[in-house]
Design a protein around this motif. Structure first.
Motif, PDB file in Angstrom:
ATOM      1  N   ILE A 356     -33.070  35.678 -24.016  1.00 15.30           N
ATOM      2  CA  ILE A 356     -33.469  36.854 -24.792  1.00 15.30           C
ATOM      3  C   ILE A 356     -32.437  37.201 -25.858  1.00 15.30           C
ATOM      4  O   ILE A 356     -32.755  37.391 -27.034  1.00 15.30           O
ATOM      5  N   GLY A 357     -31.167  37.318 -25.457  1.00 14.76           N
ATOM      6  CA  GLY A 357     -30.135  37.709 -26.406  1.00 14.76           C
ATOM      7  C   GLY A 357     -29.920  36.682 -27.494  1.00 14.76           C
ATOM      8  O   GLY A 357     -29.821  37.019 -28.673  1.00 14.76           O
ATOM      9  N   THR A 358     -29.858  35.410 -27.109  1.00 20.81           N
ATOM     10  CA  THR A 358     -29.623  34.348 -28.094  1.00 20.81           C
ATOM     11  C   THR A 358     -30.747  34.277 -29.116  1.00 20.81           C
ATOM     12  O   THR A 358     -30.501  34.223 -30.335  1.00 20.81           O
ATOM     13  N   VAL A 359     -31.993  34.287 -28.629  1.00 22.60           N
ATOM     14  CA  VAL A 359     -33.131  34.168 -29.527  1.00 22.60           C
ATOM     15  C   VAL A 359     -33.275  35.417 -30.399  1.00 22.60           C
ATOM     16  O   VAL A 359     -33.532  35.323 -31.609  1.00 22.60           O
ATOM     17  N   SER A 360     -33.105  36.595 -29.799  1.00 22.51           N
ATOM     18  CA  SER A 360     -33.192  37.831 -30.582  1.00 22.51           C
ATOM     19  C   SER A 360     -32.109  37.865 -31.643  1.00 22.51           C
ATOM     20  O   SER A 360     -32.356  38.243 -32.794  1.00 22.51           O
ATOM     21  N   GLY A 361     -30.882  37.444 -31.261  1.00 24.77           N
ATOM     22  CA  GLY A 361     -29.806  37.396 -32.237  1.00 24.77           C
ATOM     23  C   GLY A 361     -30.068  36.391 -33.338  1.00 24.77           C
ATOM     24  O   GLY A 361     -29.756  36.629 -34.498  1.00 24.77           O
ATOM     25  N   LEU A 362     -30.672  35.260 -32.960  1.00 27.47           N
ATOM     26  CA  LEU A 362     -30.980  34.242 -33.957  1.00 27.47           C
ATOM     27  C   LEU A 362     -32.008  34.743 -34.964  1.00 27.47           C
ATOM     28  O   LEU A 362     -31.811  34.629 -36.177  1.00 27.47           O
ATOM     29  N   ILE A 363     -33.116  35.310 -34.466  1.00 32.22           N
ATOM     30  CA  ILE A 363     -34.201  35.713 -35.363  1.00 32.22           C
ATOM     31  C   ILE A 363     -33.817  36.929 -36.201  1.00 32.22           C
ATOM     32  O   ILE A 363     -33.963  36.929 -37.425  1.00 32.22           O
ATOM     33  N   THR A 364     -33.299  37.997 -35.555  1.00 31.27           N
ATOM     34  CA  THR A 364     -32.932  39.176 -36.336  1.00 31.27           C
ATOM     35  C   THR A 364     -31.677  38.904 -37.160  1.00 31.27           C
ATOM     36  O   THR A 364     -31.568  39.351 -38.299  1.00 31.27           O
ATOM     37  N   GLY A 365     -30.735  38.133 -36.585  1.00 27.97           N
ATOM     38  CA  GLY A 365     -29.549  37.777 -37.360  1.00 27.97           C
ATOM     39  C   GLY A 365     -29.888  36.886 -38.525  1.00 27.97           C
ATOM     40  O   GLY A 365     -29.322  37.010 -39.610  1.00 27.97           O
ATOM     41  N   LEU A 366     -30.842  35.997 -38.309  1.00 34.79           N
ATOM     42  CA  LEU A 366     -31.274  35.119 -39.386  1.00 34.79           C
ATOM     43  C   LEU A 366     -31.907  35.927 -40.515  1.00 34.79           C
ATOM     44  O   LEU A 366     -31.726  35.615 -41.699  1.00 34.79           O
ATOM     45  N   ALA A 367     -32.642  36.968 -40.153  1.00 35.64           N
ATOM     46  CA  ALA A 367     -33.228  37.820 -41.183  1.00 35.64           C
ATOM     47  C   ALA A 367     -32.142  38.425 -42.059  1.00 35.64           C
ATOM     48  O   ALA A 367     -32.253  38.457 -43.291  1.00 35.64           O
ATOM     49  N   PHE A 368     -31.043  38.896 -41.428  1.00 36.02           N
ATOM     50  CA  PHE A 368     -29.919  39.422 -42.202  1.00 36.02           C
ATOM     51  C   PHE A 368     -29.278  38.325 -43.041  1.00 36.02           C
ATOM     52  O   PHE A 368     -28.953  38.527 -44.208  1.00 36.02           O
ATOM     53  N   GLY A 369     -29.069  37.158 -42.415  1.00 34.69           N
ATOM     54  CA  GLY A 369     -28.413  36.073 -43.123  1.00 34.69           C
ATOM     55  C   GLY A 369     -29.209  35.583 -44.314  1.00 34.69           C
ATOM     56  O   GLY A 369     -28.663  35.339 -45.390  1.00 34.69           O
ATOM     57  N   MET A 370     -30.512  35.433 -44.130  1.00 32.79           N
ATOM     58  CA  MET A 370     -31.350  35.003 -45.241  1.00 32.79           C
ATOM     59  C   MET A 370     -31.379  36.060 -46.340  1.00 32.79           C
ATOM     60  O   MET A 370     -31.399  35.749 -47.531  1.00 32.79           O
ATOM     61  N   GLY A 371     -31.376  37.336 -45.925  1.00 31.81           N
ATOM     62  CA  GLY A 371     -31.292  38.402 -46.921  1.00 31.81           C
ATOM     63  C   GLY A 371     -29.983  38.344 -47.685  1.00 31.81           C
ATOM     64  O   GLY A 371     -29.932  38.617 -48.883  1.00 31.81           O
ATOM     65  N   ALA A 372     -28.899  37.964 -46.972  1.00 33.05           N
ATOM     66  CA  ALA A 372     -27.591  37.854 -47.612  1.00 33.05           C
ATOM     67  C   ALA A 372     -27.591  36.753 -48.662  1.00 33.05           C
ATOM     68  O   ALA A 372     -27.168  36.955 -49.808  1.00 33.05           O
ATOM     69  N   LEU A 373     -28.058  35.564 -48.267  1.00 35.76           N
ATOM     70  CA  LEU A 373     -28.116  34.462 -49.219  1.00 35.76           C
ATOM     71  C   LEU A 373     -29.052  34.798 -50.378  1.00 35.76           C
ATOM     72  O   LEU A 373     -28.773  34.473 -51.538  1.00 35.76           O
ATOM     73  N   GLY A 374     -30.158  35.445 -50.039  1.00 43.08           N
ATOM     74  CA  GLY A 374     -31.101  35.835 -51.080  1.00 43.08           C
ATOM     75  C   GLY A 374     -30.496  36.798 -52.069  1.00 43.08           C
ATOM     76  O   GLY A 374     -30.723  36.691 -53.283  1.00 43.08           O
ATOM     77  N   SER A 375     -29.704  37.758 -51.586  1.00 49.69           N
ATOM     78  CA  SER A 375     -29.098  38.745 -52.475  1.00 49.69           C
ATOM     79  C   SER A 375     -28.145  38.090 -53.468  1.00 49.69           C
ATOM     80  O   SER A 375     -28.138  38.419 -54.658  1.00 49.69           O
TER      81      SER A 375
END
Length: 419
Positions: A356-375
């Motif tokens: 649960i923690g790993t997958v949740s961190g991956l998906i929600t963290g990935l959303a932040f990370g992709m937003g970062a690269l996108g910005s």
């Protein structure tokens, strides 16, 4: 509230309630508490977005430097979230919940007094650290507090707090930062302190839950799959990540740069431009709330498909809309696009049970990370080609929703994981 309590302490009506694997009905008090903290946490993050036009003017920043501020916030969260999730899957840590909010408190305090660009970057990194700690553990708490048939609803309640907090950023720009400028961030140390207080009480429930349900502390013991099944799950996660990528880049475009488009192309003031962003994010918060229950009812893959391709026509029209039509377009598009926010997390959790923690961190963290690269990428593009070109290019991103066809159906996922 005890770890095994239900919404029906006297037993009345409990027999009609769905239960999870620990024999527990959905605990709404904990869900609403963790959703409130999500609102407070993400409202602090939205301060960063809200203050970008102010910082650009006061520090004479380029669009690329503006992008690096968001990059510092989001990349910190994206790197640390899966790490935190991996650690807490093996070692559930209730104390991390209030500790993360202390990091955000320090970030808000630093931001209010930052006089140099590097101090701004340091402040947003601290806020990012607090967010990275909160999200995987917050998602775990939501999962623990939910019955097995209401995971989508539980994640929606949890996630809607975050999206509501994000939607406050434009309002804060219009009502606080246009007048108080950068120092207005000092008010959000109070928000951080309130979050620490609520998290302390949630952590107490979390700790008592683990004591009453020892096997919840062993969530890292995931199911064992054959090599072929692992390959299919890996491919499904790659498709899901691509969808998160498209949604996050487009959301970053609207949240971080559409205000500049309104200011420079449609000639609205900074304060007025923020109400358009609030319209998009506020409607997205409502969509997030309804998306989870709709996923429980109609299937998570179907909601994912609708959220991407349903938003595509509105995204394609937005760069050509005037100030009048932009409002309804942003509202409808925000509702549809962000309706898949919580659904994505639950779908990923069901693909990889026991993590649960790993997958949740991956998906929600990935959303932040992709937003970062996108910005950063969008900032560079805006400096090079102009903000209008950026808006037109980004309007095609939701069309990547066609990749949803490659995802396995909910029924197939359940057969894979034995549910």
């Amino acid at each position: 509230m005890s770890a095994t309590s239900t919404p029906f302490p006297n037993g009345s009506g409990a027999k009609n309630q769905p239960f999870n694997s620990f024999g527990q009905a959905t605990i709404y008090g904990i869900l609403f508490a963790i959703s409130l903290v999500h609102l407070l946490n993400d409202s602090m993050q939205s301060v960063i977005q809200a203050i970008l036009p102010i910082l650009q003017e006061e520090m004479s920043l380029s669009y690329l430097q503006v992008g690096f501020i968001t990059f510092g916030l989001n990349l910190t969260a994206s790197i640390l979230q899966p790490v935190v999730g991996l650690y807490t899957d093996k070692n559930p840590s209730p104390w991390l919940l209030p500790a993360g909010m202390v990091a955000s408190f320090c970030g808000m305090l630093t931001l209010a007094f930052a006089s140099q660009y590097w101090l701004v970057i340091a402040a947003v990194i601290m806020v990012g650290m607090g967010s990275a700690v909160f999200h995987p553990e917050g998602s775990r708490v939501a999962n623990m507090a939910a019955s097995s048939s209401q995971r989508g609803l539980a994640q929606s309640i949890f996630q809607v707090g975050g999206n509501a907090g994000q939607s406050l950023g434009p309002i804060m720009t219009a009502l606080i930062f246009v007048q108080a400028k950068q120092f207005g961030a000092i008010w959000f140390t109070i928000v951080a302190a309130a979050a620490v207080f609520v998290q302390w009480h949630v952590a107490k429930w979390y700790r008592s839950f683990l004591r009453a349900n020892p096997r919840a502390a062993r969530s890292s013991q995931a199911a064992v799959f054959s090599p072929e099944r692992k390959r299919k799950i890996r491919n499904a996660l790659i498709m899901l990540v691509t969808l998160v990528f498209a949604r996050s880049w487009y959301s970053a475009c609207i949240s971080n740069y559409y205000a500049f488009y309104l200011r420079d192309v449609l000639h609205t003031g900074v304060g007025n431009a923020q109400w358009y962003i609030f319209c998009f994010l506020g409607a997205g918060a409502i969509g997030t709330f309804f998306g989870g229950p709709l996923g429980d009812r109609f299937g998570r893959k179907n909601v994912l498909f609708f959220s991407m391709l349903g938003a595509a026509p509105f995204a394609l029209v937005l760069p050509y809309a005037n100030t009048f039509w932009a409002y309804p377009i942003l509202a409808v598009m925000g509702f549809i696009l962000l309706s898949s926010f919580s659904v994505t997390v639950v779908y990923a959790q069901e693909l990889v049970p026991g993590k649960i923690g790993t997958v949740s961190g991956l998906i929600t963290g990935l959303a932040f990370g992709m937003g970062a690269l996108g910005s950063v990428a969008l900032g560079w593009m805006a400096d090079s080609t102009g903000i209008s070109f950026v808006m037109k290019i980004c309007s095609f991103l939701p069309l990547l929703g066609l990749l949803t066809f490659l995802l396995p159906s909910d029924r197939i996922v359940r057969t894979w994981t034995g549910e």
